[in-house]
Design an enzyme around this catalytic site. Structure first.
Site, PDB file in Angstrom:
ATOM      1  N   ARG A   1       0.839  -1.202   0.000  1.00 49.19           N
ATOM      2  CA  ARG A   1       0.000   0.000   0.000  1.00 49.19           C
ATOM      3  C   ARG A   1       0.871   1.249   0.000  1.00 49.19           C
ATOM      4  O   ARG A   1       1.982   1.232   0.486  1.00 49.19           O
ATOM      5  CB  ARG A   1      -0.878   0.015   1.256  1.00 49.19           C
ATOM      6  CG  ARG A   1      -1.889  -1.114   1.272  1.00 49.19           C
ATOM      7  CD  ARG A   1      -3.027  -0.872   2.232  1.00 49.19           C
ATOM      8  NE  ARG A   1      -2.651  -0.346   3.517  1.00 49.19           N
ATOM      9  CZ  ARG A   1      -3.241   0.726   4.072  1.00 49.19           C
ATOM     10  NH1 ARG A   1      -4.195   1.358   3.450  1.00 49.19           N
ATOM     11  NH2 ARG A   1      -2.860   1.144   5.278  1.00 49.19           N
TER      12      ARG A   1
ATOM     13  N   LYS B   1       4.007 -11.534   9.171  1.00 46.22           N
ATOM     14  CA  LYS B   1       3.158 -11.332   7.998  1.00 46.22           C
ATOM     15  C   LYS B   1       3.322 -12.468   6.984  1.00 46.22           C
ATOM     16  O   LYS B   1       4.422 -12.781   6.545  1.00 46.22           O
ATOM     17  CB  LYS B   1       3.566 -10.002   7.372  1.00 46.22           C
ATOM     18  CG  LYS B   1       2.621  -9.486   6.377  1.00 46.22           C
ATOM     19  CD  LYS B   1       2.707  -7.975   6.414  1.00 46.22           C
ATOM     20  CE  LYS B   1       2.338  -7.373   5.103  1.00 46.22           C
ATOM     21  NZ  LYS B   1       2.403  -5.913   5.170  1.00 46.22           N
TER      22      LYS B   1
ATOM     23  N   ARG C   1      -1.366   0.285  13.927  1.00 48.39           N
ATOM     24  CA  ARG C   1      -0.245  -0.310  14.646  1.00 48.39           C
ATOM     25  C   ARG C   1      -0.686  -0.737  16.039  1.00 48.39           C
ATOM     26  O   ARG C   1      -1.417  -0.015  16.698  1.00 48.39           O
ATOM     27  CB  ARG C   1       0.915   0.701  14.783  1.00 48.39           C
ATOM     28  CG  ARG C   1       1.514   1.110  13.449  1.00 48.39           C
ATOM     29  CD  ARG C   1       2.333  -0.026  12.819  1.00 48.39           C
ATOM     30  NE  ARG C   1       2.844   0.305  11.502  1.00 48.39           N
ATOM     31  CZ  ARG C   1       2.269  -0.057  10.344  1.00 48.39           C
ATOM     32  NH1 ARG C   1       1.155  -0.747  10.334  1.00 48.39           N
ATOM     33  NH2 ARG C   1       2.815   0.265   9.198  1.00 48.39           N
TER      34      ARG C   1
HETATM   35  P1  ATP Z   1      -0.218  -1.055   6.673  1.00 50.18           P
HETATM   36  O1  ATP Z   1      -0.614  -1.313   8.078  1.00 50.18           O
HETATM   37  O2  ATP Z   1      -0.337   0.379   6.297  1.00 50.18           O
HETATM   38  O3  ATP Z   1      -0.868  -1.958   5.681  1.00 50.18           O
HETATM   39  P2  ATP Z   1       2.207  -2.545   6.148  1.00 50.18           P
HETATM   40  O4  ATP Z   1       3.598  -2.355   6.660  1.00 50.18           O
HETATM   41  O5  ATP Z   1       1.522  -3.813   6.455  1.00 50.18           O
HETATM   42  O6  ATP Z   1       1.352  -1.324   6.653  1.00 50.18           O
HETATM   43  P3  ATP Z   1       1.673  -2.998   3.331  1.00 50.18           P
HETATM   44  O7  ATP Z   1       1.614  -1.977   2.278  1.00 50.18           O
HETATM   45  O8  ATP Z   1       0.457  -3.755   3.686  1.00 50.18           O
HETATM   46  O9  ATP Z   1       2.277  -2.275   4.602  1.00 50.18           O
HETATM   47  O10 ATP Z   1       2.787  -4.058   2.924  1.00 50.18           O
HETATM   48  C1  ATP Z   1       4.087  -3.641   2.585  1.00 50.18           C
HETATM   49  C2  ATP Z   1       5.039  -3.952   3.736  1.00 50.18           C
HETATM   50  O11 ATP Z   1       5.055  -5.363   3.972  1.00 50.18           O
HETATM   51  C3  ATP Z   1       6.482  -3.607   3.418  1.00 50.18           C
HETATM   52  O12 ATP Z   1       6.750  -2.261   3.735  1.00 50.18           O
HETATM   53  C4  ATP Z   1       7.274  -4.597   4.274  1.00 50.18           C
HETATM   54  O13 ATP Z   1       7.400  -4.117   5.589  1.00 50.18           O
HETATM   55  C5  ATP Z   1       6.382  -5.814   4.304  1.00 50.18           C
HETATM   56  N1  ATP Z   1       6.761  -6.812   3.274  1.00 50.18           N
HETATM   57  C6  ATP Z   1       7.334  -6.617   2.066  1.00 50.18           C
HETATM   58  N2  ATP Z   1       7.478  -7.774   1.397  1.00 50.18           N
HETATM   59  C7  ATP Z   1       6.972  -8.743   2.201  1.00 50.18           C
HETATM   60  C8  ATP Z   1       6.841 -10.138   2.087  1.00 50.18           C
HETATM   61  N3  ATP Z   1       7.229 -10.816   1.004  1.00 50.18           N
HETATM   62  N4  ATP Z   1       6.307 -10.806   3.138  1.00 50.18           N
HETATM   63  C9  ATP Z   1       5.898 -10.166   4.254  1.00 50.18           C
HETATM   64  N5  ATP Z   1       6.001  -8.831   4.417  1.00 50.18           N
HETATM   65  C10 ATP Z   1       6.524  -8.123   3.406  1.00 50.18           C
END
Ligand code: ATP
Length: 324
Positions: free
Chosen positions: A122, A187, A323
């Site tokens: 995002r 994640k 968060r």
């Molecule tokens: P938000 O709460 O705003 O969604 P987020 O950190 O979960 O924040 P996203 O846009 O959902 O952001 O996902 C991108 C983020 O996920 C990246 O900035 C990184 O921290 C993490 N990320 C990137 N690649 C991967 C992956 N292959 N597996 C797990 N996490 C990843």
């Protein structure tokens, strides 16, 4: 199939193949092979080269195969797809489909990539997408609903991922609003819905999924938050084509359900997996930070937070990050 694709499919068995053997099979010189292999190394592929033995991948790779994926889904779902492509490499599966025009707007366009060079999260964030172990896929489809009604679509897709994981016997996953699937605070998968509202006619929607199946790769250290893959949870990697098929089937089931009844069919299920409901949370807004107690989601997919004065405030996804 170009030479790089052919080399990758030969090496995908994880065994050594000499430059001479590859050259003979492909009908090109050993120098040609060497140059193709060099290009492959720049893709982040874990390739070993041993003098006297040849080349091999660090481990066997089950390449995605459109025929196998299509064969594993229901005929009624196959009928909803105009084409399904598997690419070795794309910048991003979402970006690819955003730039594509559906010849038949009643059907969906699906694409998978073995790796993404600029996988998207995002708000310009990156999805790290190394070669050959995970699922990076997008679906382009038209929706006749009002774009505002599509706000909860990403949440419905997260439920589809949960249902796919249940097919593999995994139940202890959680959802983090708006788009993350997590396991033990790490994640596992994410969704990204992008849309173009046409002035006339239906809305073009691209639904992207990044799903970690086997992320044991040299680039995974680039991920700046805790992550997990299916291999770690299950103790083995399931067939990627089977996983892709199950995921696609569940996503299409969810899309059909969503089109009929919106998020109401998913809200209860989503809430069951909510990682933060009842917890103290912070919301990061572009120029502000709000703290409060998370009260889950409403039936449109907005996040509800009880703020300092006891009022419940409603937040829609766009610019907000949750968060714990
Ligand atoms: P938000 O709460 O705003 O969604 P987020 O950190 O979960 O924040 P996203 O846009 O959902 O952001 O996902 C991108 C983020 O996920 C990246 O900035 C990184 O921290 C993490 N990320 C990137 N690649 C991967 C992956 N292959 N597996 C797990 N996490 C990843």
């Amino acid at each position: 199939m170009n030479n790089q694709t052919r080399i990758i499919s030969i090496l995908s068995d994880g065994a050594f193949h000499s430059g001479e053997e590859l050259g003979k099979t492909l009908g090109i010189s050993r120098t040609g092979i060497w140059m193709a292999i060099k290009k492959l190394s720049t893709y982040g592929l874990d390739l070993h080269s041993v003098r006297g033995k040849g080349y091999r991948f660090a481990h066997a790779v089950e390449l995605l195969d459109s025929t196998k994926i299509l064969r594993s889904i229901e005929a009624s779902t196959r009928n909803k797809i105009s084409n399904l492509d598997v690419f070795l490499q794309l910048e991003s599966t979402n970006a690819y489909l955003m730039g594509k025009v559906n010849s038949d707007i009643d059907k969906a366009n699906v694409c998978f990539a073995e790796m993404q060079t600029a996988g998207r999260g995002r708000r310009g964030r990156k999805w790290i997408s190394p070669f050959g172990g995970n699922i990076y896929m997008s679906i382009l489809r038209h929706f006749s609903s009002d774009p505002q009604m599509l706000g909860g679509l990403g949440l419905a897709l997260s439920v589809a991922i949960i249902r796919t994981l249940q097919d593999f016997g995994i139940n202890d996953v959680k959802l983090k609003w708006p788009n993350d699937v997590i396991w033990q605070k790490r994640k596992l998968a994410g969704t990204l819905v992008e849309m173009v509202a046409e002035s006339t006619g239906p809305c073009r929607v691209v639904m992207g999924i990044g799903f970690n199946a086997d992320l044991s790769n040299s680039v995974s250290h680039q991920i700046d938050q805790p992550w997990v893959d299916l291999k770690t949870i299950l103790g083995e990697v399931p067939s990627r084509n089977q996983l892709a098929g199950k995921l696609l089937q569940q996503l299409f089931n969810a899309i059909t359900q969503f089109e009929q009844s919106g998020l109401s069919m998913f809200a209860e299920e989503w809430r069951r997996y909510d990682a933060y409901s009842g917890n103290h949370v912070s919301l990061l807004l572009p120029k502000d930070k709000i703290s409060g107690i998370c009260e889950g989601i409403d039936n449109m997919g907005a996040l509800l937070v009880r703020v300092a004065d006891g009022q419940i405030q409603k937040f829609t996804s766009g610019e907000i990050s949750l968060r714990g």
